[in-house]
Design a protein around this motif. Structure first.
Motif, short mmCIF file in Angstrom:
data_model
loop_
_atom_site.label_atom_id
_atom_site.label_comp_id
_atom_site.label_asym_id
_atom_site.label_seq_id
_atom_site.Cartn_x
_atom_site.Cartn_y
_atom_site.Cartn_z
N ALA A 25 0.85 -1.19 0.00
CA ALA A 25 0.00 0.00 0.00
C ALA A 25 0.88 1.23 0.00
N ASP A 26 0.35 2.32 -0.52
CA ASP A 26 1.07 3.59 -0.49
C ASP A 26 0.84 4.31 0.83
N GLN A 27 -0.38 4.18 1.37
CA GLN A 27 -0.67 4.71 2.69
C GLN A 27 -1.77 3.88 3.34
N VAL A 28 -1.74 3.84 4.68
CA VAL A 28 -2.75 3.13 5.47
C VAL A 28 -3.26 4.10 6.54
N ASP A 29 -4.59 4.20 6.69
CA ASP A 29 -5.10 5.07 7.75
C ASP A 29 -5.28 4.28 9.04
N GLY A 30 -5.83 4.91 10.06
CA GLY A 30 -5.96 4.26 11.35
C GLY A 30 -6.98 3.15 11.40
N ASN A 31 -7.81 3.01 10.36
CA ASN A 31 -8.82 1.96 10.32
C ASN A 31 -8.49 0.85 9.32
N GLY A 32 -7.30 0.91 8.77
CA GLY A 32 -6.90 -0.13 7.82
C GLY A 32 -7.33 0.13 6.39
N ASN A 33 -7.88 1.32 6.12
CA ASN A 33 -8.19 1.68 4.74
C ASN A 33 -6.90 2.08 4.02
#
Length: 224
Positions: A85-93
């Motif tokens: 992934a290029d980025q992951v948010d705090g909820n796994g999106n």
């Protein structure tokens, strides 16, 4: 080896431990996945029997070079999908598509029982989610008009490599700067409602687990 590369390799090695004999594996695209393919190739050379479904020509070619069987016409469900992934948010999106394979990556993920994302620590964006430009795959036909509609949602977009980057599907990638993305689900729906948009590099509620590599170990984040 740079620290980020070391972290990617550690995450990849941990992901290979999840692979069991007889599995059908979804194989993503990108630098971290390349390490996974390399490590999986070592297991295959030692007798592990698996088959793969790849999300890009590059990953297919690399996997085959390591002796991993890749199926081009598989229509079933993969046991596990391993991708970066290029980025992951705090909820796994996720934000994905930096390598331009987001459409096939999403198809593979959607058709997998389990989606394992492998990343280095820098990819865990938290409140920075959206600082990486969001890739959107668009049709070449009327691409400039499609981009104008995306920009109306609050972004600045530009065609990757001035329109010279073409995906494996014959489409173009628009890299869109939205800034912080606080509700990826709503944004994904708004962008996908625009005719000419093929797919959006937001992967919402698709991740089963994340393996985050650090300098000497890996952290598992279970989501499903």
């Amino acid at each position: 080896m740079q620290n980020t590369d070391k972290e990617k390799k550690i995450a990849a090695k941990e992901a290979v431990q999840l692979i069991k004999d007889g599995m059908i594996i979804g194989i993503g695209t990108g630098s971290t996945v390349n390490y996974f393919i390399e490590e999986l190739g070592k297991k295959v050379a030692s007798g592990l029997k698996v088959k793969g479904v790849s999300s890009s020509t590059k990953s297919s070619d690399l996997a085959r070079s390591y002796g991993i069987e890749i199926m081009d016409d598989f229509e079933g469900t993969m046991d596990i999908d391993v991708d970066g992934a290029d980025q992951v948010d705090g909820n796994g999106n996720l934000i994905k598509g930096g390598g331009g394979a987001l459409l096939r990556e999403k198809i593979v993920a959607f058709n997998s029982r389990r989606v394992c994302i492998i990343v280095d620590r820098e990819k865990m964006a938290g409140d920075r989610f959206g600082s990486f430009p969001l890739p959107v795959e668009v049709t070449p036909y009327f691409a400039s008009g499609t981009i104008k509609h995306i920009e109306k949602l609050g972004s600045h977009c530009k065609l990757r490599q001035n329109g010279n980057f073409v995906t494996d599907n014959g489409n173009l990638i628009a890299d869109c700067e939205f800034g912080k993305i606080s509700d990826p689900c709503i944004l994904e729906k708004k962008i996908k409602s625009i005719p000419g948009v093929v797919e959006v590099g937001l992967f919402v509620n698709m991740t089963s687990e994340i393996i985050v590599g650090s300098e000497n170990s890996a952290k598992f984040i279970k989501l499903k």
